[in-house]
Design an enzyme around this catalytic site. Sequence first.
Site, PDB file in Angstrom:
ATOM      1  CD  GLU A  34      -3.072  -0.948   2.210  1.00  0.00           C
ATOM      2  OE1 GLU A  34      -2.926  -0.032   3.047  1.00  0.00           O
ATOM      3  OE2 GLU A  34      -4.023  -1.743   2.205  1.00  0.00           O
ATOM      4  CG  ASP A 163       1.366  -4.760  17.699  1.00  0.00           C
ATOM      5  OD1 ASP A 163       0.614  -5.548  17.106  1.00  0.00           O
ATOM      6  OD2 ASP A 163       1.541  -3.582  17.346  1.00  0.00           O
ATOM      7  CB  ALA A 179      -6.399  -2.450  14.751  1.00  0.00           C
TER       8      ALA A 179
END
Length: 298
Positions: A34, A163, A179
């Site tokens: 991205e 994480d 997330a």
Amino acid sequence: MLDAFERAERSVDPSEIASLLTFVVVGGGPTGVEMAGAIAELAKTALARDFRNIDSNALRIILVEAGPTILSAFPDDLPGYAAAALTRLGVEVMLGAPVCSIDADGLQVGDIRIDAATVIWAAGTRANEAAAWLGADAARNGALRVLPDCSVEGRPHVFAIGDVASFTGSDGKPLPGLAPVAKRQGRYVGELIWNKMQGRGTSAPFYYRNWGSMAVIGRSHAVADFGTIRLRGFIAWLSWSMVHLMLLVDFRSRLTVYVNWAWSWFTRGRGVRLLTRATHSPAPKPASDSNLIPEGRI
């Protein structure tokens, strides 16, 4: 990027200009793909036309991936499409190329030296050192290995999520550091702790259902994997847009973002340019005037 373009616009040194107009993204996962697509679109369209001395053909956007393919977590047909879409955008995709070192002037990729003023790391991060604090077992990236209820082995009252934790899913692979995973774990652990405080029975082991993965590749291109349904191209890009739009809080936010996206899509432009630091000597201060805002009060 803006700073690099400004410096390249003023420079007369060909080697310095080449370095300033070289952008390297390390990591071929969804984040790296991205990012590389966004840089290519932004640099070759919106930014290049704002400068008089910069030739868009001189721009280099390089995506470096140590593995044999980008988007390795996606089904076989989607990584190939993503690589071809990036190539059409002008991105150089380097596969099987581990990064040996990064310094202020560029990076070493295997036996190849690349001079680049901008290097963006998108190959993952090392977890917080909670495993070292606790003396507990850790995964390769330093994340705490946790039990099915997200607790640390040997410490039933210590939980790790997000994480900092390495949770093995039903497929035997660690859950991704995303997330949605952290949010689900947070809700699960919160309910588990509350139940323990109320003297209720233990909860079932944590289970995460992956609803799919998506990656957008510049303008009007994306890939999406929803298990049995796989999308690519403009349809996948529309799906990606709708998902992100619906995740916004309220209708006003969605409408604002939709209008901004539509304007950017049709005009190939960006509404705001901001430089975050001065690259030249500050202009002299104006003469004292009672109508001016005092310094430090803006």
